[in-house]
Each structure stands twice: as C-alpha cells, then as structure tokens.
Design a protein around this motif. Structure first.
Motif, PDB file in Angstrom:
ATOM      1  N   LYS A  74       0.897  -1.224  -0.008  1.00  0.00           N
ATOM      2  CA  LYS A  74       0.114   0.033  -0.088  1.00  0.00           C
ATOM      3  C   LYS A  74       0.823   1.159  -0.099  1.00  0.00           C
ATOM      4  N   ASP A  75       0.476   2.344  -0.954  1.00  0.00           N
ATOM      5  CA  ASP A  75       1.096   3.721  -0.726  1.00  0.00           C
ATOM      6  C   ASP A  75       0.226   4.540  -0.189  1.00  0.00           C
ATOM      7  N   PHE A  76       0.289   5.134   0.908  1.00  0.00           N
ATOM      8  CA  PHE A  76      -0.567   6.016   1.534  1.00  0.00           C
ATOM      9  C   PHE A  76      -0.620   7.518   1.094  1.00  0.00           C
ATOM     10  N   THR A  77      -1.927   7.950   0.975  1.00  0.00           N
ATOM     11  CA  THR A  77      -2.135   9.289   0.512  1.00  0.00           C
ATOM     12  C   THR A  77      -1.791  10.340   1.654  1.00  0.00           C
ATOM     13  N   SER A  78      -1.481  11.660   1.511  1.00  0.00           N
ATOM     14  CA  SER A  78      -1.609  12.435   2.592  1.00  0.00           C
ATOM     15  C   SER A  78      -2.588  12.591   3.291  1.00  0.00           C
ATOM     16  N   THR A  79      -3.856  12.357   2.441  1.00  0.00           N
ATOM     17  CA  THR A  79      -5.293  12.333   3.207  1.00  0.00           C
ATOM     18  C   THR A  79      -5.478  11.071   4.453  1.00  0.00           C
ATOM     19  N   GLU A  80      -5.004  10.071   4.002  1.00  0.00           N
ATOM     20  CA  GLU A  80      -5.234   8.667   4.759  1.00  0.00           C
ATOM     21  C   GLU A  80      -4.039   8.906   5.987  1.00  0.00           C
ATOM     22  N   VAL A  81      -3.185   9.505   5.748  1.00  0.00           N
ATOM     23  CA  VAL A  81      -2.094   9.524   6.755  1.00  0.00           C
ATOM     24  C   VAL A  81      -2.537  10.676   7.909  1.00  0.00           C
ATOM     25  N   GLU A  82      -3.365  11.664   7.193  1.00  0.00           N
ATOM     26  CA  GLU A  82      -4.080  12.760   8.305  1.00  0.00           C
ATOM     27  C   GLU A  82      -5.008  11.899   9.145  1.00  0.00           C
ATOM     28  N   GLU A  83      -5.870  11.337   8.332  1.00  0.00           N
ATOM     29  CA  GLU A  83      -6.905  10.532   9.014  1.00  0.00           C
ATOM     30  C   GLU A  83      -6.352   9.432  10.168  1.00  0.00           C
ATOM     31  N   ILE A  84      -5.656   8.518   9.952  1.00  0.00           N
ATOM     32  CA  ILE A  84      -5.149   7.753  10.649  1.00  0.00           C
ATOM     33  C   ILE A  84      -4.569   8.403  11.956  1.00  0.00           C
ATOM     34  N   TYR A  85      -3.628   9.530  11.710  1.00  0.00           N
ATOM     35  CA  TYR A  85      -3.211  10.079  12.884  1.00  0.00           C
ATOM     36  C   TYR A  85      -3.911  10.756  13.685  1.00  0.00           C
ATOM     37  N   TYR A  86      -5.213  11.287  12.969  1.00  0.00           N
ATOM     38  CA  TYR A  86      -6.168  11.719  13.835  1.00  0.00           C
ATOM     39  C   TYR A  86      -6.859  10.921  14.718  1.00  0.00           C
ATOM     40  N   MET A  87      -7.051   9.639  14.062  1.00  0.00           N
ATOM     41  CA  MET A  87      -7.654   8.640  15.128  1.00  0.00           C
ATOM     42  C   MET A  87      -6.637   8.226  16.002  1.00  0.00           C
ATOM     43  N   ARG A  88      -5.443   7.865  15.865  1.00  0.00           N
ATOM     44  CA  ARG A  88      -4.515   7.826  16.852  1.00  0.00           C
ATOM     45  C   ARG A  88      -4.597   8.717  18.141  1.00  0.00           C
ATOM     46  N   ALA A  89      -4.436   9.940  17.579  1.00  0.00           N
ATOM     47  CA  ALA A  89      -4.127  10.989  18.759  1.00  0.00           C
ATOM     48  C   ALA A  89      -5.634  11.029  19.533  1.00  0.00           C
ATOM     49  N   LEU A  90      -6.883  10.737  18.677  1.00  0.00           N
ATOM     50  CA  LEU A  90      -8.148  10.777  19.501  1.00  0.00           C
ATOM     51  C   LEU A  90      -8.275   9.651  20.556  1.00  0.00           C
ATOM     52  N   LEU A  91      -7.813   8.443  19.971  1.00  0.00           N
ATOM     53  CA  LEU A  91      -7.908   7.206  20.931  1.00  0.00           C
ATOM     54  C   LEU A  91      -6.731   7.062  22.024  1.00  0.00           C
ATOM     55  N   GLN A  92      -5.543   7.661  21.801  1.00  0.00           N
ATOM     56  CA  GLN A  92      -4.572   7.549  22.538  1.00  0.00           C
ATOM     57  C   GLN A  92      -4.906   8.748  23.832  1.00  0.00           C
ATOM     58  N   ARG A  93      -5.392   9.637  23.440  1.00  0.00           N
ATOM     59  CA  ARG A  93      -5.646  10.888  24.379  1.00  0.00           C
ATOM     60  C   ARG A  93      -6.706  10.432  25.352  1.00  0.00           C
TER      61      ARG A  93
END
Length: 220
Positions: A74-93
């Motif tokens: 898989k090659d990630f798009t910038s949007t996919e990276v942003e969405e993944i990291y948004y979810m990680r931040a939300l859940l980890q916080r």
C-alpha cells in the motif's frame, strides 16, 4: 511431503511477520507487487499459506488486493495519513484521560521493565526489528493501563495501520533519543499522577515519525 518437511514449512504467522517487517523497513516498497509464486519459493510455503498471509496484511491495511489482481504494498495518500493520525491522537488521548491513577504497581513495573529493555536495545544498536517490537510492547502495556480492552484494540488497529509511516527513522539515533526521553516522561507522568502531561505526551510522541514521512515523501 514427509514429517520433516512439514515441520519445516512456515506458518501463516511467520510469513506475515517477515513480510510486514519488509514493508515497515522499506525492503518492500509502495506499489511493489507481491507475487504468490515468488513468495512460495522464498518461504517454501504452500499457496494457501501465502494467500492467508496476504489476506492478513490486507486486513492490517498495509497491503491492497484488488479483485483479480496481484496484491501490492500500500502507498498512503496524505489524506489517509492525516486521518490515521487523527484517530490515533483521539484514541490515545482518551486512554490517558480514563487511565486509573495511580496505576497498579505490577502493571507499572512491567511497563518499566519493557522500557529498560528498549533502552538497552537502542543503546547497543540492536536489530531494527527488535527495537520496533520493544517499542510496540511498550505502547501496548502503556495503553493497557487504561483498563478498557476495546479501546486498546482500536488503538492497536490504527497503530498497526500506521506501521509503514511511523517506522521512518525508528533506528535513527536522534529519533531514538527523543523516543527514550518521551517514554521516560510518560512513566514519570503516571507515577506523578499528572494526567495532563500524559495526555499531551501520548499525542506529541507520534509526531516526529509522521513529520519525517511527510518530509521524505515531499522530497521523493
């Protein structure tokens, strides 16, 4: 096939582990095709083992398998990276927010023990796979302190999905120094029952690998 050859045949889990490591550390590049016959020859595995491994990697979102086509990294798009990291931040916080403080002594001591092994591996320049596994183990034990299994499962899912992104620089000396310092600070925040500091740390800790990925992709 005799008993010896069956004993030597790799399991699906073994094939998954090796291919995931190859993808995480760039030995298999984005868009690279995963040819079943080549993988069978490489691992000495039956086709059903290779197919099961590819299905598992696709479930982890690091391989794509279009219908009637070969699987590819898989090659990630910038949007996919942003969405993944948004979810990680939300859940980890959230995990830090609900974490019982003070933590159970046995669980906290287990977290400290993993941290000691991680520091030792980083200090001697151990194999990058070992450093990566110890880093994962630290975070699994850290978030397990929140005592919410479903939340931990969701965190693990998005962490797994971000593996090819967050691995950028994972064995870089400056990245390791920062990671060690932040792991140490997380443990201290738990001991001090400083929830605000912990919530900030578990989000900021993700950013260097993401920023490194963005920088490298911009220069590609």
């Amino acid at each position: 096939m005799n008993l010896d050859s069956r004993a030597m045949a790799p399991s699906t889990a073994c094939v998954v582990e090796q291919l995931e490591s190859d993808i995480i550390f760039g030995r298999l590049r984005p868009h690279q095709e995963l040819v079943e016959d080549a993988l069978m020859a490489r691992f000495g595995a039956k086709r059903h083992i290779v197919r099961a491994a590819i299905q598992e990697l696709a479930a982890r979102r690091i391989v794509v398998k279009p219908r009637s086509k070969s699987a590819r990294v898989k090659d990630f798009t910038s949007t996919e990276v942003e969405e993944i990291y948004y979810m990680r931040a939300l859940l980890q916080r959230e995990a830090a927010r609900i974490m019982p403080l003070p933590s159970a002594p046995d669980a906290l001591n287990a977290l400290k023990e993993v941290h000691v092994r991680y520091v030792a591996a980083a200090s001697v320049g151990a194999d990058q796979d070992l450093i990566h596994k110890l880093n994962d183990e630290f975070h699994l034990r850290l978030f397990a302190l929140c005592d919410n299994k479903m939340l931990c499962k969701a965190i693990a899912f998005y962490t797994e999905a971000s593996n090819p992104i967050r691995s950028y620089g994972i064995t870089d000396a400056s990245w390791l120094r920062r990671a060690i310092a932040e792991h140490t600070a997380m443990i201290k925040a738990i001991e001090d029952q400083d929830r605000g500091a912990l919530e900030t740390l578990v989000v900021e800790h993700m950013q260097p690998s993401r920023q490194r990925w963005e920088t490298m992709r911009a220069g590609a």
